[in-house]
Design a protein around this motif. Structure first.
Motif, PDB file in Angstrom:
ATOM      1  N   GLU A 100      -2.368  -8.237  10.252  1.00 50.91           N
ATOM      2  CA  GLU A 100      -1.779  -7.417   9.209  1.00 50.91           C
ATOM      3  C   GLU A 100      -0.269  -7.635   9.173  1.00 50.91           C
ATOM      4  OE1 GLU A 100      -2.899  -3.466  10.358  1.00 50.91           O
ATOM      5  OE2 GLU A 100      -4.759  -3.559   9.200  1.00 50.91           O
ATOM      6  N   LEU A 109      -0.008  -6.358   1.462  1.00 52.70           N
ATOM      7  CA  LEU A 109      -1.308  -6.929   1.149  1.00 52.70           C
ATOM      8  C   LEU A 109      -1.156  -8.406   0.819  1.00 52.70           C
ATOM      9  CD1 LEU A 109      -2.366  -3.973  -1.179  1.00 52.70           C
ATOM     10  CD2 LEU A 109      -2.812  -4.224   1.262  1.00 52.70           C
ATOM     11  N   ALA A 133       0.855  -1.191   0.000  1.00 53.84           N
ATOM     12  CA  ALA A 133       0.000   0.000   0.000  1.00 53.84           C
ATOM     13  C   ALA A 133       0.890   1.241   0.000  1.00 53.84           C
ATOM     14  CB  ALA A 133      -0.908  -0.016   1.217  1.00 53.84           C
ATOM     15  N   LYS A 161       1.942  -0.979   4.730  1.00 61.09           N
ATOM     16  CA  LYS A 161       1.143  -2.192   4.878  1.00 61.09           C
ATOM     17  C   LYS A 161       1.355  -3.109   3.665  1.00 61.09           C
ATOM     18  CE  LYS A 161      -3.533  -3.685   5.817  1.00 61.09           C
ATOM     19  NZ  LYS A 161      -4.918  -3.241   6.034  1.00 61.09           N
TER      20      LYS A 161
END
Length: 160
Positions: A63, A91, A36, A89
């Protein structure tokens, strides 16, 4: 019988590579994760800037975060620019995150980013390795094996 190799990911443009990671860690398996990013981070990466030399990934609850990766500020980003070393972050599917969390928590393995690249669709991806740290004697053995394979290739080319 030799262990079958995993198919390589579709890497069109490699932006940053952690070449030291394969020396310092014994890679068990690799995962392809999306990342991200903000607009200026993508532009900075497209110009080939960025470093993941001292970075690592961390699983928190459900996460996965890329910590300490350096994506320098975009030159024309003015007030919309990003913080260069902010956590980003990653994914992944929930099943992959659960598998990574189990391996890190129970088996004492590490999550190490091997490279950041753009795939054929133009999406920024991170090649993430689930790896065990090598101690100094293991590193020497790895280096000897690597040198011998290189020498073997030379000999085969000369006499083959």
């Amino acid at each position: 019988m030799a262990r079958p190799r995993q198919p390589e990911f579709d890497k069109k443009k490699v932006v940053a590579e952690n070449r030291r990671a394969r020396f310092d860690y014994a890679v068990e398996s690799t995962y392809e994760a999306g990342i991200a990013l903000t607009g200026t981070e993508v532009k900075s990466l497209r110009f080939g800037e960025g470093s993941i030399a001292e970075s690592y990934a961390q699983v928190t609850e459900e996460e996965v975060w890329l910590i300490n990766a350096n994506v320098p500020e975009f030159s024309h980003g003015n007030r919309f620019n990003h913080e260069p070393k902010r956590p980003r972050k990653l994914l992944l599917h929930a099943r992959e995150i659960a598998r990574l969390h189990g391996a890190v928590a129970r088996q004492g393995m590490s999550l190490v980013p091997l490279s950041i690249y753009f795939n054929s669709r133009g999406r920024a991806k991170v090649e993430l390795a689930l790896a065990k740290g090598r101690k100094a004697p293991d590193k020497r053995e790895y280096q000897k094996e690597k040198d011998w394979k290189r020498e073997q290739g030379r000999l085969l080319r000369q006499h083959g």
